[in-house]
Scaffold this motif. Structure first.
Motif, PDB file in Angstrom:
ATOM      1  N   ALA A   1     -20.570 119.116  17.002  1.00  0.00           N
ATOM      2  CA  ALA A   1     -19.176 118.745  16.762  1.00  0.00           C
ATOM      3  C   ALA A   1     -18.280 119.976  16.625  1.00  0.00           C
ATOM      4  O   ALA A   1     -17.316 120.145  17.381  1.00  0.00           O
ATOM      5  CB  ALA A   1     -19.065 117.868  15.512  1.00  0.00           C
TER       6      ALA A   1
ATOM      7  N   TRP B   1     -14.468 114.184  11.307  1.00  0.00           N
ATOM      8  CA  TRP B   1     -15.542 113.231  11.608  1.00  0.00           C
ATOM      9  C   TRP B   1     -16.748 113.389  10.684  1.00  0.00           C
ATOM     10  O   TRP B   1     -17.710 112.627  10.783  1.00  0.00           O
ATOM     11  CB  TRP B   1     -15.994 113.393  13.061  1.00  0.00           C
ATOM     12  CG  TRP B   1     -14.933 112.951  14.038  1.00  0.00           C
ATOM     13  CD1 TRP B   1     -14.039 113.738  14.691  1.00  0.00           C
ATOM     14  CD2 TRP B   1     -14.655 111.614  14.449  1.00  0.00           C
ATOM     15  NE1 TRP B   1     -13.218 112.996  15.486  1.00  0.00           N
ATOM     16  CE2 TRP B   1     -13.573 111.688  15.366  1.00  0.00           C
ATOM     17  CE3 TRP B   1     -15.208 110.376  14.148  1.00  0.00           C
ATOM     18  CZ2 TRP B   1     -13.035 110.551  15.958  1.00  0.00           C
ATOM     19  CZ3 TRP B   1     -14.668 109.235  14.748  1.00  0.00           C
ATOM     20  CH2 TRP B   1     -13.597 109.329  15.638  1.00  0.00           C
ATOM     21  N   TRP B   2     -16.720 114.341   9.775  1.00  0.00           N
ATOM     22  CA  TRP B   2     -17.835 114.523   8.841  1.00  0.00           C
ATOM     23  C   TRP B   2     -17.952 113.297   7.931  1.00  0.00           C
ATOM     24  O   TRP B   2     -16.960 112.845   7.345  1.00  0.00           O
ATOM     25  CB  TRP B   2     -17.619 115.789   8.033  1.00  0.00           C
ATOM     26  CG  TRP B   2     -18.682 116.067   6.989  1.00  0.00           C
ATOM     27  CD1 TRP B   2     -18.499 116.093   5.651  1.00  0.00           C
ATOM     28  CD2 TRP B   2     -20.061 116.374   7.217  1.00  0.00           C
ATOM     29  NE1 TRP B   2     -19.674 116.410   5.003  1.00  0.00           N
ATOM     30  CE2 TRP B   2     -20.662 116.584   5.953  1.00  0.00           C
ATOM     31  CE3 TRP B   2     -20.845 116.485   8.359  1.00  0.00           C
ATOM     32  CZ2 TRP B   2     -22.001 116.895   5.798  1.00  0.00           C
ATOM     33  CZ3 TRP B   2     -22.181 116.808   8.205  1.00  0.00           C
ATOM     34  CH2 TRP B   2     -22.759 117.011   6.945  1.00  0.00           C
ATOM     35  N   LYS B   3     -19.161 112.753   7.789  1.00  0.00           N
ATOM     36  CA  LYS B   3     -19.346 111.474   7.100  1.00  0.00           C
ATOM     37  C   LYS B   3     -19.927 111.602   5.699  1.00  0.00           C
ATOM     38  O   LYS B   3     -20.034 110.598   4.983  1.00  0.00           O
ATOM     39  CB  LYS B   3     -20.272 110.572   7.931  1.00  0.00           C
ATOM     40  CG  LYS B   3     -19.691 110.208   9.287  1.00  0.00           C
ATOM     41  CD  LYS B   3     -20.658 109.325  10.077  1.00  0.00           C
ATOM     42  CE  LYS B   3     -20.055 108.945  11.431  1.00  0.00           C
ATOM     43  NZ  LYS B   3     -21.002 108.102  12.229  1.00  0.00           N
TER      44      LYS B   3
END
Length: 343
Positions: free
Chosen positions: A277, A320-322
């Motif tokens: 990413a 977008w880090w979850k």
């Protein structure tokens, strides 16, 4: 050798395009001036064009290494100017038999066989110049002490100028920036004083050892617990001249040890997110130079070209880090000062 320093405070990136549009119209005149020595008209013209790019860039016409002549527009060791010079060089035309173009002064060791005038009435035979040099174990840089018997006749500023000029002639401007650490000079012969070619050989050996950047691990402690740092070395800004903007991305992680370090599940997620990413988001306009992990978070230190979309792309990708809310900070930092303590 003809050179100049731009003086006024002005310019933008469009001036680089203007410079290279103008250059073909004056190139033949410059060649004629090199032969005749008549620079009365051309020197102000070149200075104005370089000043329009940035007020503190230095320019120089010099003997080429493969072409007949060279045009150098240099940051002169100023980290803030290096990206500007790099962008100028990126738009240069291809070298040909007559001209080549550089963003740093090239090595020319033969100059050290000649005599140069310093100030009024002082002549220095550069063949008498010596360097003592040392390197700490595993260090990617060399500390240098310059000595010349004529230094006794010079003031401190003149000694400094001769030392830095001589190193540039011996190693090239980028070679000095990349491999030389502390620089000093003495009026008495220092222990281990050696001929310049011996210093050049030591730098070449260092280049062979560290020519490809290496990742090393550092360990330390903070009030919150242990910290593990991975960093590229040698950590020298000249290796990445376009990358002038620091983008720090902090990724919290859930699965951690009592000491605050990531457990296997979070460690795998961090590595995957970096590889698939973040680093693709920086692309050819950025690079990861270090990351530090501890206290439930990893901070990744990217450096990017401010004239590219890489910083925005990294910020978007970080979203977008979850495993928690990512934080992104960016700062102008061409000297790598924000990660300099990892050197």
């Amino acid at each position: 050798m003809v050179f100049g320093r731009s003086k006024r405070k002005a310019g933008d990136s469009g001036a680089i395009v203007d410079f290279w549009t103008w250059w073909p119209t004056v190139r033949a005149d410059v060649e004629a001036a090199i032969s005749s020595g008549d620079w009365a008209t051309l020197t102000p013209q070149v200075s104005r064009r370089v000043e329009a790019i940035h007020p503190d860039l230095e320019w120089e016409f010099y003997r080429g290494t493969t072409a007949k002549h060279a045009l150098v527009v240099s940051a002169a060791g100023v980290a803030e100017l290096r990206p500007v010079a790099a962008r100028w060089g990126a738009l240069a035309p291809p070298a040909d038999a007559t001209w080549e173009y550089h963003t740093a002064r090239q090595a020319d060791p033969a100059v050290l066989e000649h005599t140069i005038g310093i100030g009024e009435g002082v002549q220095l035979d550069l063949a008498q110049l010596h360097f003592a040099f040392t390197r700490a174990e595993d260090s990617p840089e060399i500390a240098v002490v310059a000595y010349h018997p004529g230094f006794r006749m010079l003031g401190e500023d003149a000694r400094r100028s001769v030392t830095f000029l001589a190193l540039d002639w011996l190693l090239g401007e980028d070679g000095v920036e990349e491999w030389i650490g502390e620089i000093s000079w003495e009026t008495e012969p220092p222990d281990g004083a050696a001929r310049p070619n011996e210093l050049a050989a030591a730098v070449e050996a260092l280049r062979e050892e560290f020519g490809t950047p290496q990742w090393i691990l550092l360990r330390g402690d903070s009030p919150e617990g242990p910290v593990i740092v991975a960093v590229q070395r040698p950590l020298r800004p000249v290796r990445w001249p376009r990358f002038d903007t620091h983008v720090a991305i902090t990724l919290p992680y859930r699965h951690r040890t009592e000491a605050g370090l990531p457990e296997a599940e979070s460690l795998a997620a961090l590595r995957d997110f970096e590889d698939n990413a973040l680093t693709p988001a920086s692309g050819a306009d950025g690079i990861l130079l270090a990351h530090e992990t501890g206290a439930g978070a990893r901070i990744l230190h990217y450096y990017v070209d401010a004239d590219s979309p890489a910083a925005d792309d990294l910020a978007e990708a970080a979203g977008w880090w979850k495993d928690g809310r990512a934080r992104v900070e960016r700062h102008f930092d061409p000297a790598l000062e924000r990660i300099g303590h990892f050197r």
